[in-house]
Design a protein around this motif. Structure first.
Motif, PDB file in Angstrom:
ATOM      1  N   ARG A 621      45.492  32.850  33.103  1.00  0.00           N
ATOM      2  CA  ARG A 621      45.120  33.320  31.777  1.00  0.00           C
ATOM      3  C   ARG A 621      43.952  34.280  31.771  1.00  0.00           C
ATOM      4  O   ARG A 621      43.909  35.209  30.993  1.00  0.00           O
ATOM      5  CB  ARG A 621      44.707  32.125  30.896  1.00  0.00           C
ATOM      6  N   MET A 622      43.000  34.033  32.613  1.00  0.00           N
ATOM      7  CA  MET A 622      41.707  34.671  32.425  1.00  0.00           C
ATOM      8  C   MET A 622      41.572  35.980  33.172  1.00  0.00           C
ATOM      9  O   MET A 622      41.837  36.045  34.367  1.00  0.00           O
ATOM     10  CB  MET A 622      40.631  33.704  32.911  1.00  0.00           C
ATOM     11  N   ARG A 623      41.125  36.991  32.455  1.00  0.00           N
ATOM     12  CA  ARG A 623      40.926  38.293  33.101  1.00  0.00           C
ATOM     13  C   ARG A 623      39.618  38.265  33.894  1.00  0.00           C
ATOM     14  O   ARG A 623      38.711  37.488  33.584  1.00  0.00           O
ATOM     15  CB  ARG A 623      40.880  39.387  32.052  1.00  0.00           C
ATOM     16  N   PRO A 624      39.539  39.147  34.877  1.00  0.00           N
ATOM     17  CA  PRO A 624      38.365  39.129  35.753  1.00  0.00           C
ATOM     18  C   PRO A 624      37.032  39.230  35.013  1.00  0.00           C
ATOM     19  O   PRO A 624      36.071  38.549  35.381  1.00  0.00           O
ATOM     20  CB  PRO A 624      38.588  40.337  36.664  1.00  0.00           C
ATOM     21  N   ALA A 625      36.982  40.038  33.955  1.00  0.00           N
ATOM     22  CA  ALA A 625      35.691  40.204  33.276  1.00  0.00           C
ATOM     23  C   ALA A 625      35.221  38.876  32.680  1.00  0.00           C
ATOM     24  O   ALA A 625      34.060  38.485  32.819  1.00  0.00           O
ATOM     25  CB  ALA A 625      35.802  41.263  32.189  1.00  0.00           C
ATOM     26  N   GLU A 626      36.176  38.148  32.065  1.00  0.00           N
ATOM     27  CA  GLU A 626      35.806  36.850  31.469  1.00  0.00           C
ATOM     28  C   GLU A 626      35.437  35.840  32.556  1.00  0.00           C
ATOM     29  O   GLU A 626      34.527  35.038  32.390  1.00  0.00           O
ATOM     30  CB  GLU A 626      37.001  36.242  30.739  1.00  0.00           C
ATOM     31  N   PHE A 627      36.212  35.896  33.640  1.00  0.00           N
ATOM     32  CA  PHE A 627      35.911  35.001  34.756  1.00  0.00           C
ATOM     33  C   PHE A 627      34.482  35.257  35.230  1.00  0.00           C
ATOM     34  O   PHE A 627      33.689  34.329  35.424  1.00  0.00           O
ATOM     35  CB  PHE A 627      36.921  35.246  35.885  1.00  0.00           C
ATOM     36  N   GLY A 628      34.168  36.546  35.367  1.00  0.00           N
ATOM     37  CA  GLY A 628      32.818  36.933  35.797  1.00  0.00           C
ATOM     38  C   GLY A 628      31.772  36.395  34.816  1.00  0.00           C
ATOM     39  O   GLY A 628      30.715  35.906  35.237  1.00  0.00           O
ATOM     40  N   ASP A 629      32.084  36.443  33.521  1.00  0.00           N
ATOM     41  CA  ASP A 629      31.113  35.942  32.535  1.00  0.00           C
ATOM     42  C   ASP A 629      30.866  34.443  32.732  1.00  0.00           C
ATOM     43  O   ASP A 629      29.742  33.970  32.613  1.00  0.00           O
ATOM     44  CB  ASP A 629      31.626  36.181  31.108  1.00  0.00           C
TER      45      ASP A 629
END
Ligand code: GAL
Length: 738
Positions: A621-629
């Motif tokens: 589900r999670m895009r890299p930017a959100e994962f990074g956050d």
């Protein structure tokens, strides 16, 4: 009030091991509470020839304890002493002396003790009476009887405000209860009695009066096993009793929270204490007690439970499931408490189609948890698993951990590389110069060249009739997201080689982890005597926890988790450091969970080094930017607890590429996310933060060998790939491990 009774109960429970008063009753006299109960002591045995589970323990007589506050109890000794070695005596230790209840007769100034007297097979069915001038006894036994010729088994007595007292007992082969008026001196049943709850098979009676009406809580007859309580109500003791349903509310209500009623004690201001026994039928001496607040509101009796209590430590996995009745909306909860009863963390899980449950982890510092349901709900059934899915037996590893920590990318010898043989064979990572051994996964069988296999370049080829396990390609389901389990199906190969690893190589990064490096160096310094603590916390998901390496799954060769291998390797290299290792991996957890709970799981442990290992549950589900956050939030929160904490960020290993079918429209999204996580983690590296790239390492391995050589199921590494994790981590902080 709830808090007060909780305190009472905790006070009592704390001393419960010192208190032996089962099937108890309480007398309040001159400001003192006297607690009377069955003394259960000795070995439990099963009476032969019974159709039911007639577990018995020697009848130890009747105990008495006194208290002014219901918290601090003084042992007053044995109020009614049993007789030993006289099978003809009602009070012989080989008999049944149960459910003692004492009332005080103000006219005769005598304390009167009534109790169930029986033989081991419960065929005697009588009620016994004893008397004393003092509340604590000793009581003089007067004898036993069947009131009006009627059987009497589980019983209680009730003394009304007008001075009349009644005997309430299970009669007529336990099918029907009776209420019988006692004589004025309370020493005999009168001829006045009434049959109540006819044919309902109730027992374990407890009577009380609230707002002018009489209430009777009973259990069903199911021996020592708990069942649902009910309460009945009447306008007078000898009047008409009407059943009203189960007074218990909350998870476990259907089994009276695993207990059986014995007494209801009126407290001041219309409050009551519900007292029950938690029988341990196969070890009756270890039976427990349950005291809970009881309320009567507009005629409705409720016994609420703050949630079922389970003793479990911190960083433990716990799972529960329940069926729920009641309100349309609501939740179940899991509350984690310290040993001093402060709430550390609460998880709530919604109720969906009358079901609720959770699978989660207790934060560090947990001493016990409570599981329950929100107001207006009750749980029909509750199933709890403590330390869920973990192998309790501890097995020493059968593999040589020093060999196992030799980096795969270095040197010329590989130990126990896993290969899943398919119909034709399987490929090694390097071209072998010399095969040292080929074994089964459990390491107890050695396979022979020319008999079991032959070599074709990097391939091990299985010979006809070979004892080597293999897994035919056709046995894999070709569906999208088809799960499989390869545990123990590989062969393992030790060999020498001279070709080199062409994938990414973890490099020593001590300079960017100055705190850890400083601590380790200090511990290694010449003349340094005191041990230097180095605390490492691994925070992540199933892979972090150890799923599904052999040690975690409890199969040979019992290799420890990568986190533990890493800790051991650091400890071995720095023997004078005190490496403290905590594994806070929660299978199934996402980076968002990690971010939300970093303060609860990591900060209290005050780590020097934190391994952050998320991603396998996020790429869906999670895009890299959100994962990074999320990862940034974890770092921020942990640094808020300790600005000098250091981090190793592990990028996720790739899932088995065959797990997601090429036709799956999301495949590129998933794969892209994992690559994106690797990039985003790389961008977070800097002072105090280094990375271990398992994405690229696994990618190269899957190409050089194949994914199924390295994973147990589509998402979890086997012992071989898990060792790349451990070796890689070790290399980051240990310079000269060779
Ligand atoms: C229960 C009863 C207990 C004890 C037990 C023996 O039903 O309530 O007091 O008699 O049976 O199995």
């Amino acid at each position: 009030m709830r808090l007060l009774i909780c305190l009472l109960f905790l006070g009592f429970a704390a001393r419960a091991q010192d208190i032996n008063a089962h099937g108890a009753g309480v007398l309040f006299h001159n400001g003192v509470y006297y607690l009377y109960g069955e003394i259960k002591k000795g070995k439990t045995w099963l009476v032969p020839g019974q159709t039911w589970e007639d577990y018995r323990v020697p009848a130890g007589g009747v105990s008495c304890y006194s208290s002014r506050d219901l918290v601090h109890w003084k042992n007053e000794g044995i109020a009614l002493v049993p007789t030993v070695g006289d099978p003809s005596s009602d009070l012989d230790t080989g008999r049944v002396i149960e459910r003692p209840k004492v009332i005080y007769n103000a006219r005769t100034r005598k304390f009167v003790l009534w109790m169930h007297i029986d033989r081991n097979d419960y065929s005697y069915a009588r009620v016994g009476v004893a008397v004393s001038d003092r509340p604590q006894g000793p009581y003089r036994y007067l004898g036993s009887m069947r009131p009006n010729g009627q059987e009497s088994r589980d019983m209680t007595v009730y003394q009304d405000a007008d001075g009349r007292a009644y005997l309430i007992y299970a009669s007529e082969n336990n099918k029907t209860m009776q209420v019988c008026l006692l004589s004025d001196d309370y020493l005999r049943p009168t001829a006045v009695y009434r049959r109540i709850l006819v044919g309902q098979r109730r027992e374990a009676p407890a009577v009380f009066k609230a707002q002018g009406r009489y209430y009777l809580i009973t259990s069903l007859c199911s021996g020592w096993d708990p069942n649902a309580a009910t309460y009945a109500v009447a306008d007078s003791m000898l009047g008409q009793w009407r059943q009203e349903g189960n007074p218990c509310v909350g998870a476990g209500a259907e089994s009276t929270f695993g207990a059986q009623s014995t007494y209801v004690l009126p407290l001041s201001r219309g409050r009551f204490l519900f007292m029950a026994d938690r029988w341990n039928k196969t070890d009756l001496e270890r039976s427990g007690y349950l005291w809970l607040p009881l309320t009567v509101d507009d005629g409705r009796v409720e016994v609420r439970h703050e949630g079922e209590r389970y003793v479990i430590g911190g960083l433990a996995l716990i799972s529960y499931e329940m069926r729920v009745r009641g309100a349309v909306t609501g939740y179940s909860f899991l509350r984690c408490y310290t040993a001093t009863d402060s709430l550390l963390l609460e998880y709530r899980a919604p109720v969906n189609e009358a079901q609720s449950g959770n699978y989660t982890e207790t934060p560090p510092g947990t001493a016990y948890v409570r599981i329950g349901v929100s107001e207006g709900l009750s749980a029909d059934s509750l199933h709890v698993e403590l330390n869920a899915g973990e192998d309790h037996a501890s097995h020493a590893p059968l593999c040589d951990l020093r060999q196992y920590m030799r980096p795969f990318w270095k040197g010329d010898t590989v130990y126990n590389e896993t290969v899943l043989l398919d119909d034709s064979g399987g490929r090694l990572l390097y071209q072998p110069d010399r095969i040292l051994a080929v074994r089964n996964y459990g390491l107890d069988t050695v396979f022979r060249l020319g008999v079991d296999y032959r070599l074709e370049g990097r391939r091990i080829v299985r010979l006809p009739g070979s004892r080597m396990r293999f897994r035919a390609g056709a046995t894999f389901d070709k569906k999208d997201l088809a799960w499989y389990n390869l545990q123990s199906q590989w062969v393992v190969v030790s060999y020498t080689h001279h070709d080199r690893w062409r994938g990414p190589v973890p490099v020593y990064s001590g300079a960017r982890l100055p705190r850890v490096e400083g601590l380790l160096r200090k511990s290694g310094a010449r003349g340094h005597v005191a041990s230097t603590k180095v605390r490492i916390v691994a925070y992540g998901m199933s892979i972090t926890r150890g799923m599904d390496v052999s040690g975690y799954d409890g199969v040979a060769p019992y290799m420890p988790t990568y986190v533990s291998l890493f800790g051991k390797a650091v400890q071995a290299r720095y023997p004078r450091a005190a490496v403290e290792l905590y594994n806070a991996g929660l299978p199934g957890s996402t980076a968002a969970w990690g971010a939300q709970y970093a303060e609860s799981y990591v900060v209290p442990l005050q780590p020097d080094l934190v391994l952050l290992d998320f991603g396998m549950n996020d790429f869906w589900r999670m895009r890299p930017a959100e994962f990074g956050d999320s990862v940034k939030a974890m770092i921020r929160k942990i640094r808020a607890g300790d600005p000098k904490a250091e981090f190793i960020l592990l990028s996720n290993m790739k899932f088995d590429p065959a797990y997601v079918a090429d036709s799956d429209r999301n495949k590129a999204f998933y794969v892209g996310n994992l690559a994106g996580y690797r990039d985003v983690l790389r961008s977070l590296e800097g002072n105090g933060v280094v990375g271990l790239d398992m994405t690229d390492i696994s990618d190269v391995l899957y190409r050089e060998k194949k994914a199924k050589d390295c994973v147990v199921n589509p998402l979890h590494p086997n012992d071989y790939l898990a060792r790349w994790y451990a070796q890689g981590l070790t290399r980051l902080i240990v310079k000269d491990e060779d």
